[in-house]
Enzyme design. Sequence first.
Site, PDB file in Angstrom:
ATOM      1  CD  GLU A 129      -1.431  -2.329   2.009  1.00 53.52           C
ATOM      2  OE1 GLU A 129      -0.306  -2.029   2.815  1.00 53.52           O
ATOM      3  OE2 GLU A 129      -2.024  -3.348   1.930  1.00 53.52           O
ATOM      4  CE1 TYR A 156       7.703   1.613  -3.089  1.00 54.55           C
ATOM      5  CE2 TYR A 156       5.608   2.651  -2.983  1.00 54.55           C
ATOM      6  CZ  TYR A 156       6.741   2.186  -2.432  1.00 54.55           C
ATOM      7  OH  TYR A 156       7.252   2.404  -1.019  1.00 54.55           O
TER       8      TYR A 156
END
Length: 173
Positions: free
Chosen positions: A111, A123
């Site tokens: 997350e 990411y």
Amino acid sequence: MTWQLRRATADDLDEIMALEESSFESDAWSRESMLREIEHPYCYYLVGVDAEHPGAVEGYAGLLSPPGASDADIQTIAVSERSRGRGLGRQLMTRLLAEAARRGAKSMFLEVRADNPVAHALYLSLGFADIAVRPAYYQPDGVDAIVMRAPLRRPEPTLAQKATAVPSSEESS
């Protein structure tokens, strides 16, 4: 800059917590929670230091990857403000992805705060994709979490591992 990564230990807790509290002021983990994570057998925590000046922890990251589980999770990652943008976060993440694959995981999840575009971009560049949003996940700020997933591939055996492989009974007959 050259980074040196090593397994985190309880001896690193003070420096990890200093980074945790400066990076996540409103939702930092407790010392007890961080210590449990560092010492948990299914977790893999790393710290990063400047190889030329190894006195201070400049970043840390943690993975949860139980044996036999097909999914792994990035638990946390932080890099000191002075070391951001120098590749340490990428190296930490790359090492955690490799460790999860080595442990047999097929997917990695994490997350990221919706208000952290720099981490989100990192990411994405590492092969993660957005799969969901958790509204108001980060408290007390009420910031959404973007849930991300990356597929993992098993590491290829080295030439030495291939050369020493024992043939199965079917191959040897």
